[in-house]
Enzyme design. Structure first.
Site, PDB file in Angstrom:
ATOM      1  N   SER A   1       0.815  -1.217   0.000  1.00 39.98           N
ATOM      2  CA  SER A   1       0.000   0.000   0.000  1.00 39.98           C
ATOM      3  C   SER A   1       0.844   1.262   0.000  1.00 39.98           C
ATOM      4  O   SER A   1       0.315   2.354  -0.185  1.00 39.98           O
ATOM      5  CB  SER A   1      -0.918   0.006   1.230  1.00 39.98           C
ATOM      6  OG  SER A   1      -0.158  -0.108   2.421  1.00 39.98           O
TER       7      SER A   1
ATOM      8  N   HIS B   1      -2.718  -3.224  -5.897  1.00 44.22           N
ATOM      9  CA  HIS B   1      -3.116  -2.795  -4.557  1.00 44.22           C
ATOM     10  C   HIS B   1      -4.630  -2.873  -4.370  1.00 44.22           C
ATOM     11  O   HIS B   1      -5.384  -2.065  -4.903  1.00 44.22           O
ATOM     12  CB  HIS B   1      -2.624  -1.367  -4.297  1.00 44.22           C
ATOM     13  CG  HIS B   1      -2.977  -0.871  -2.942  1.00 44.22           C
ATOM     14  ND1 HIS B   1      -3.229   0.463  -2.681  1.00 44.22           N
ATOM     15  CD2 HIS B   1      -3.127  -1.512  -1.746  1.00 44.22           C
ATOM     16  CE1 HIS B   1      -3.520   0.610  -1.406  1.00 44.22           C
ATOM     17  NE2 HIS B   1      -3.470  -0.570  -0.818  1.00 44.22           N
TER      18      HIS B   1
ATOM     19  N   GLU C   1      -5.610  -0.472  -7.434  1.00 45.01           N
ATOM     20  CA  GLU C   1      -4.600   0.360  -8.077  1.00 45.01           C
ATOM     21  C   GLU C   1      -3.586  -0.558  -8.760  1.00 45.01           C
ATOM     22  O   GLU C   1      -3.017  -1.445  -8.113  1.00 45.01           O
ATOM     23  CB  GLU C   1      -3.882   1.237  -7.050  1.00 45.01           C
ATOM     24  CG  GLU C   1      -4.743   2.333  -6.468  1.00 45.01           C
ATOM     25  CD  GLU C   1      -4.008   3.141  -5.407  1.00 45.01           C
ATOM     26  OE1 GLU C   1      -4.088   4.383  -5.451  1.00 45.01           O
ATOM     27  OE2 GLU C   1      -3.357   2.540  -4.532  1.00 45.01           O
TER      28      GLU C   1
ATOM     29  N   ASN D   1      -3.677   6.242  -1.020  1.00 36.90           N
ATOM     30  CA  ASN D   1      -3.072   6.456   0.288  1.00 36.90           C
ATOM     31  C   ASN D   1      -2.417   7.815   0.426  1.00 36.90           C
ATOM     32  O   ASN D   1      -2.340   8.372   1.524  1.00 36.90           O
ATOM     33  CB  ASN D   1      -2.061   5.348   0.593  1.00 36.90           C
ATOM     34  CG  ASN D   1      -2.722   4.208   1.354  1.00 36.90           C
ATOM     35  OD1 ASN D   1      -3.516   4.422   2.255  1.00 36.90           O
ATOM     36  ND2 ASN D   1      -2.400   2.982   0.975  1.00 36.90           N
TER      37      ASN D   1
END
Length: 286
Positions: free
Chosen positions: A122, A143, A155, A193
């Site tokens: 992540s 991800h 992702e 993130n």
């Protein structure tokens, strides 16, 4: 290069929360899945969790008994790393660069030149994980978001050496798994993130500074239409996981103050109060 139609078997490394979910959706999509963990008990719990998720799906009318049986039949487990031979190998282990690099070096050595190696990291740059591989062009970020069997976004992250065709294959695979993929170039935190970090960090700062308490802030955020406030969401994700990502981002951006980890969050981690999975986090769970 491995193309979507040639993918038959998916190996998932790590039987924790993310690994369980990735294994489940891969098996539901009809793939033969090999789930690996060094801990046999963790594998048993993972299969039980998958079965429980499927049973809940049946209760909600989203899964049939036939689909449940087929999904479970598609999942095999192993504690032998030497058995991790597949068309796609997805890693979902601890967020530590050296551990991931060591794992992928071993995976590359036992798999064919066609196998795609993917990381569910992540926050660690894909380029750094792939740096010592002989074929970094076959390495890509994939991800998922927690809980992986429910959350739609994936992702797909290309490192500096990732072949465009490999990224496209993983993009297409994500769609086949019922997800909504988005392409991203390699950068700390990727897209979600990096942007979402401030949702957590600023919320923690308001509590640190005594502006409000975590329950009050959650209620305020939820009243605006969010399904969960930041503290309920951290409890769901895992306070330890969330904290680890923040630390990683803080370091990746050369200690930029806007990513500074919270003392409150660190204290929760130190106390073992990791959220729902430990029955205690910002809230207490039965």
């Amino acid at each position: 290069m491995m193309e979507l139609e040639n993918i038959k078997k998916i190996a998932v490394v790590g039987a924790g929360t993310m690994g369980q979910g990735i294994a489940q959706i891969s098996a539901m999509a009809g793939y033969s899945v090999l789930l690996f963990d060094l801990n046999a008990t963790a594998l048993e719990k993972a299969v039980q969790k998958i079965e429980g998720n499927l049973s809940k799906g049946i209760e909600r009318g989203k899964v049939t008994e036939t689909q449940k049986a087929a999904c479970l039949a598609n999942v095999q487990t192993t504690v032998e790393q030497s058995e991790l031979v597949a068309d796609v190998v997805i890693e979902a282990i601890v967020e530590k660069l050296e551990v991931k690099k060591s794992l992928f070096a071993q995976l590359e050595s036992i798999n064919s030149d066609q196998t795609i190696l993917a990381s569910n990291t992540s926050s660690i740059p894909i380029t750094r994980i792939a740096a010592d591989l002989k074929h970094p062009e076959r390495f890509v970020g994939m991800h998922f978001f927690n809980p992986a069997h429910i959350m739609k976004l994936v992702e797909v992250i290309s490192g500096a050496a990732t072949a465009p065709a490999i990224a496209q294959t993983i993009y297409d695979l994500s769609k086949k798994l019922g997800k909504v993929p988005v392409m991203a170039n390699d950068a700390p935190g990727f897209i979600v993130n990096r942007v979402a970090r401030h949702f957590y960090v600023e919320s923690l700062k308001t509590v640190e500074e005594g502006v409000t308490d975590f329950e009050g802030l959650d209620k305020l955020i939820e009243s605006t239409g969010f399904k969960m406030g930041p503290f309920r969401l951290m409890d769901l994700i895992g306070i330890d996981t969330n904290y680890s990502v923040t630390v990683s981002m803080f370091n990746a951006f050369h200690q930029d103050a806007k990513f500074r980890p919270s003392r409150i969050q660190q204290q929760k981690v130190d106390a073992g109060h990791h959220g729902r999975k430990t029955k205690k986090g910002f809230y207490t769970y039965d």
